[in-house]
Design a protein around this motif. Structure first.
Motif, PDB file in Angstrom:
ATOM      1  N   GLN A 225      31.650  46.147  39.461  1.00 32.87           N
ATOM      2  CA  GLN A 225      29.830  46.814  39.736  1.00 32.87           C
ATOM      3  C   GLN A 225      30.243  47.979  40.729  1.00 32.87           C
ATOM      4  N   GLY A 226      31.008  46.977  41.889  1.00 34.31           N
ATOM      5  CA  GLY A 226      30.638  47.912  43.441  1.00 34.31           C
ATOM      6  C   GLY A 226      32.007  49.157  43.496  1.00 34.31           C
ATOM      7  N   VAL A 227      33.002  48.792  42.737  1.00 31.51           N
ATOM      8  CA  VAL A 227      33.318  49.560  43.276  1.00 31.51           C
ATOM      9  C   VAL A 227      33.217  50.974  41.525  1.00 31.51           C
ATOM     10  N   VAL A 228      33.096  50.514  40.920  1.00 28.71           N
ATOM     11  CA  VAL A 228      32.434  51.892  39.998  1.00 28.71           C
ATOM     12  C   VAL A 228      31.873  52.098  40.700  1.00 28.71           C
ATOM     13  N   ASP A 229      30.591  52.496  41.701  1.00 29.72           N
ATOM     14  CA  ASP A 229      29.551  52.961  41.852  1.00 29.72           C
ATOM     15  C   ASP A 229      30.478  53.642  42.653  1.00 29.72           C
ATOM     16  N   ALA A 230      31.059  53.221  43.437  1.00 25.41           N
ATOM     17  CA  ALA A 230      31.299  53.724  44.713  1.00 25.41           C
ATOM     18  C   ALA A 230      32.918  54.873  44.295  1.00 25.41           C
ATOM     19  N   GLY A 231      33.305  54.776  43.582  1.00 25.27           N
ATOM     20  CA  GLY A 231      34.208  55.485  42.433  1.00 25.27           C
ATOM     21  C   GLY A 231      35.611  55.135  43.363  1.00 25.27           C
ATOM     22  N   ARG A 232      35.777  53.870  43.154  1.00 27.25           N
ATOM     23  CA  ARG A 232      36.635  53.546  44.675  1.00 27.25           C
ATOM     24  C   ARG A 232      37.663  52.344  43.158  1.00 27.25           C
ATOM     25  N   VAL A 233      37.811  52.490  41.568  1.00 29.62           N
ATOM     26  CA  VAL A 233      37.754  51.242  40.983  1.00 29.62           C
ATOM     27  C   VAL A 233      39.164  51.902  41.305  1.00 29.62           C
ATOM     28  N   HIS A 234      40.133  52.513  41.919  1.00 28.58           N
ATOM     29  CA  HIS A 234      41.699  51.936  42.595  1.00 28.58           C
ATOM     30  C   HIS A 234      42.072  50.810  43.626  1.00 28.58           C
ATOM     31  N   GLU A 235      40.209  50.397  43.658  1.00 27.99           N
ATOM     32  CA  GLU A 235      40.384  49.377  44.849  1.00 27.99           C
ATOM     33  C   GLU A 235      39.942  48.067  44.382  1.00 27.99           C
ATOM     34  N   LEU A 236      39.803  47.723  43.139  1.00 29.57           N
ATOM     35  CA  LEU A 236      39.565  46.916  43.185  1.00 29.57           C
ATOM     36  C   LEU A 236      40.557  45.377  43.347  1.00 29.57           C
ATOM     37  N   ASP A 237      39.844  44.317  44.108  1.00 32.67           N
ATOM     38  CA  ASP A 237      39.956  42.879  44.838  1.00 32.67           C
ATOM     39  C   ASP A 237      41.307  42.920  43.339  1.00 32.67           C
ATOM     40  N   ALA A 238      43.042  42.509  44.364  1.00 34.96           N
ATOM     41  CA  ALA A 238      44.000  41.713  43.584  1.00 34.96           C
ATOM     42  C   ALA A 238      42.969  40.514  42.978  1.00 34.96           C
ATOM     43  N   ARG A 239      42.699  39.916  43.498  1.00 34.62           N
ATOM     44  CA  ARG A 239      42.005  38.678  43.011  1.00 34.62           C
ATOM     45  C   ARG A 239      41.152  38.539  41.986  1.00 34.62           C
ATOM     46  N   SER A 240      40.126  39.880  41.801  1.00 35.76           N
ATOM     47  CA  SER A 240      39.600  40.464  40.511  1.00 35.76           C
ATOM     48  C   SER A 240      40.628  39.556  39.537  1.00 35.76           C
ATOM     49  N   THR A 241      39.428  38.690  38.379  1.00 38.42           N
ATOM     50  CA  THR A 241      39.853  38.397  37.322  1.00 38.42           C
ATOM     51  C   THR A 241      40.557  39.365  36.021  1.00 38.42           C
ATOM     52  N   VAL A 242      39.775  40.347  36.283  1.00 40.10           N
ATOM     53  CA  VAL A 242      39.392  41.706  35.708  1.00 40.10           C
ATOM     54  C   VAL A 242      40.826  41.823  35.795  1.00 40.10           C
ATOM     55  N   ARG A 243      41.419  42.632  36.963  1.00 35.88           N
ATOM     56  CA  ARG A 243      42.368  43.201  37.384  1.00 35.88           C
ATOM     57  C   ARG A 243      44.060  42.678  37.004  1.00 35.88           C
ATOM     58  N   GLN A 244      43.269  41.039  37.688  1.00 36.80           N
ATOM     59  CA  GLN A 244      44.476  40.362  37.052  1.00 36.80           C
ATOM     60  C   GLN A 244      45.080  40.276  35.166  1.00 36.80           C
ATOM     61  N   ALA A 245      44.121  40.626  34.244  1.00 34.07           N
ATOM     62  CA  ALA A 245      44.218  40.696  32.978  1.00 34.07           C
ATOM     63  C   ALA A 245      44.550  41.675  32.671  1.00 34.07           C
ATOM     64  N   LEU A 246      44.260  42.881  33.114  1.00 32.34           N
ATOM     65  CA  LEU A 246      44.937  43.806  33.301  1.00 32.34           C
ATOM     66  C   LEU A 246      46.299  44.762  33.199  1.00 32.34           C
ATOM     67  N   TRP A 247      46.539  43.614  34.723  1.00 35.50           N
ATOM     68  CA  TRP A 247      48.027  44.396  34.953  1.00 35.50           C
ATOM     69  C   TRP A 247      48.842  42.983  34.372  1.00 35.50           C
ATOM     70  N   ALA A 248      48.555  41.869  34.060  1.00 30.80           N
ATOM     71  CA  ALA A 248      49.175  41.050  32.988  1.00 30.80           C
ATOM     72  C   ALA A 248      49.367  41.711  31.773  1.00 30.80           C
ATOM     73  N   LEU A 249      48.206  42.283  30.947  1.00 32.07           N
ATOM     74  CA  LEU A 249      48.222  43.199  29.834  1.00 32.07           C
ATOM     75  C   LEU A 249      49.676  44.201  30.261  1.00 32.07           C
ATOM     76  N   ALA A 250      49.644  45.023  31.073  1.00 32.68           N
ATOM     77  CA  ALA A 250      50.361  46.129  31.506  1.00 32.68           C
ATOM     78  C   ALA A 250      52.315  45.264  31.330  1.00 32.68           C
TER      79      ALA A 250
END
Length: 417
Positions: free
Chosen positions: A358-383
Motif C-alpha cells: 500500500q505505501g509504495v503504491v500510493d507513493a508511486g515507488r513500487v520499485h522500492e518495495l522492501d526486499a523483505r516483503s513476502t510479495v516481492r520475494q514471491a514474485l522474484w521467485a516466480l521470475a
C-alpha cells in the motif's frame, strides 16, 4: 546431398502447386508445408533446438501468408535463423518490393506465375549460400541461431484488480536486477498504470510507434523511457483514446523490435482483450494469467482461457496461471484452479499481503518495495521459476493440495457457473 526446402503459405492451392514444382527440381527435397507464420517459426525453432543441420536450407514464403505479413516474417527468420535462406514468391516482382524484401533479409524473390527455370536458379543459389553460412558457423551455429531474440512474457489479468501490473513490474525488475537487458511494455492501452506505479512523467508512448512501418533502433530508443533502476519502459499513451492507434499488426512489429533489442520483454496486457493484446499473447514465449483465489476471479480466468482457445489465440495448456493473494486457509486452492481452467500452474504463489504494497503504491515507488516483503520475494521467485532471473532469496510460496481442498472443490461446484 539433397536441398531441403520448406514451403509456407496460407493458400492451399498455391502451396500445392509450389510443392509440386519444387519436387521436380534436381536434388530437391521438399518437406511438408506449413500454413501460417506461427507454425513456420515454431517449426524452425524446434529444428534449431536439435541442431543447425536439422534446419531446411531454403524456406519459400508465399506472399499470402499470415497472420504476420510476409516481409515481417522474413525479417524475423533472418534474425533468429541466419543459416536459413528465404525466397519470397509474389505477384509483384517489381524493384520496390525487391528492395524491401532484400532489406528484410530475403535471399531472393520469384514472381508469379512460377516458372521452372526461375525457381530452380533461385533455389540453387540460395541453397549454396545457406551451405556456406553453415560451414562458417560450424559447431557453434546453434548458439547463433538463438539470437538475437529475447524472451517475451505476457502478463494478463483474469479481471481488473487481480494484480497483473504489480506482477509484470516485479518480474521485469527481477530480470533487470539479474543483469539482463529488460523492457516492460504497457499494453493496457486505455487504463495502463505502469507510469502511475512508478510516478513518472513521459512524452513518448507505444502509440508513437504504431504508425512506423520499420522501427529502427534509434526510433525505438526515442520512444522508450529509461527508469532509474535501469529498466526500460514503453508506456501506454496518456490519452486513452490513442490506444486505438495500436493495432494487432503494429504490436507484432513493436514486439519484434523489442525482442531484437532486449533479452527479456515483459508485456502488461491488462484484463481487456483487444487486437493488440491478442497479438501479444499469441506471439509470446510464455503467457501468464493472474487470478486471485475467489469465485469471481476464477470464473473470469476460465472465461478468458476458453475465449483465447475459441479465437485460436492460445491453448489452455499453453497458458500459465499465477495465483495472487494466496492464503493456506482459502477455500479455493491452486490445484483446484488448475483443474477448473485446464491450464499450467505456476509453482510459486503470491501471498495476500496488501499492507506491504500500500505505501509504495500510493507513493508511486513500487520499485522500492522492501526486499523483505513476502510479495516481492514471491514474485522474484516466480521470475526465477520462469527463467527470467536468478531465484530470489527468501522463502518461496508454493501452491498445492491443502487439507480441505476437496471441500473447496465442492464449494465451487455448488456455486453454479
Amino acid at each position: 546431398m539433397p536441398t531441403r526446402i520448406l514451403p509456407a503459405g496460407a493458400d492451399p492451392d498455391a502451396v500445392r502447386s509450389l510443392t509440386t514444382l519444387l519436387s521436380q527440381l534436381p536434388d530437391a527435397e521438399p518437406v511438408p508445408p506449413v500454413t501460417d507464420s506461427t507454425r513456420l517459426i515454431d517449426t524452425l525453432a524446434r529444428l534449431a533446438a536439435e541442431s543447425v543441420d536439422e534446419l531446411p536450407e531454403v524456406v519459400v514464403v508465399h506472399e499470402r501468408i499470415g497472420p504476420v505479413p510476409a516481409l515481417e516474417l522474413i525479417r524475423e527468420i533472418a534474425l533468429r535463423f541466419p543459416a536459413v535462406g528465404v525466397i519470397l514468391v509474389t505477384t509483384d516482382a517489381g524493384p520496390a518490393l525487391f528492395a524491401a524484401a532484400m532489406d528484410a533479409g530475403a535471399r531472393g524473390l520469384v514472381g508469379l506465375p512460377l516458372a521452372y527455370e526461375d525457381l530452380a536458379h533461385r533455389v540453387q543459389a540460395v541453397a549454396q549460400w545457406s551451405s556456406g553460412v553453415r560451414r562458417h558457423l560450424g559447431h557453434g551455429g546453434a548458439d547463433v541461431l538463438s539470437g538475437p531474440g529475447g524472451t517475451v512474457i505476457t502478463v494478463s489479468g483474469a479481471k481488473g484488480g487481480t494484480g497483473a501490473t504489480t506482477a509484470a513490474l516485479q518480474l521485469a525488475l527481477a530480470a533487470q536486477a539479474s543483469g539482463r537487458a529488460t523492457v516492460l511494455a504497457d499494453l493496457d492501452l486505455q487504463t495502463g498504470d505502469v507510469a502511475s506505479f512508478l510516478d513518472i512523467q513521459f512524452r513518448r508512448s507505444v502509440a508513437d510507434l504504431a504508425a512506423i512501418a520499420d522501427i529502427s533502433p534509434r526510433v525505438l530508443a526515442d520512444a522508450v523511457y529509461r527508469h532509474d533502476t535501469g529498466l526500460a519502459l514503453l508506456l501506454a499513451p496518456g490519452e486513452g483514446e490513442r490506444g486505438e492507434e495500436v493495432t494487432d499488426r503494429a504490436v507484432r512489429q513493436i514486439i519484434h523490435a523489442l525482442r531484437a533489442r532486449y533479452e527479456v520483454v515483459v508485456l502488461d496486457c491488462g484484463a481487456q482483450l483487444t487486437g493488440a493484446t491478442a497479438a501479444a499473447v499469441e506471439g509470446a514465449d510464455t503467457a501468464l494469467l493472474v487470478t486471485t483465489p475467489d469465485v469471481v476471479s476464477v470464473r473470469a480466468a476460465k472465461r478468458t482461457v476458453r475465449m483465447w482457445d475459441r479465437l485460436q489465440i492460445r491453448k489452455a495448456e499453453e497458458t500459465t496461471v499465477v495465483v495472487n493473494r494466496y492464503t493456506r486457509v482459502t477455500e479455493i486452492q491452486p490445484a483446484l484452479i488448475q483443474r477448473i481452467t485446464g491450464t499450467a500452474l505456476a509453482r510459486t504463489t503470491v501471498p495476500a499481503a496488501f499492507k506491504e504494497l500500500q505505501g509504495v503504491v500510493d507513493a508511486g515507488r513500487v520499485h522500492e518495495l522492501d526486499a523483505r516483503s513476502t510479495v516481492r520475494q514471491a514474485l522474484w521467485a516466480l521470475a526465477g521459476e520462469l527463467g527470467l532471473a536468478k531465484a530470489a532469496d527468501g522463502p518461496a510460496h508454493r501452491g498445492g493440495r491443502q487439507r480441505g481442498g476437496d471441500r473447496g472443490a465442492v464449494g465451487f461446484r455448488r456455486r453454479k457457473e
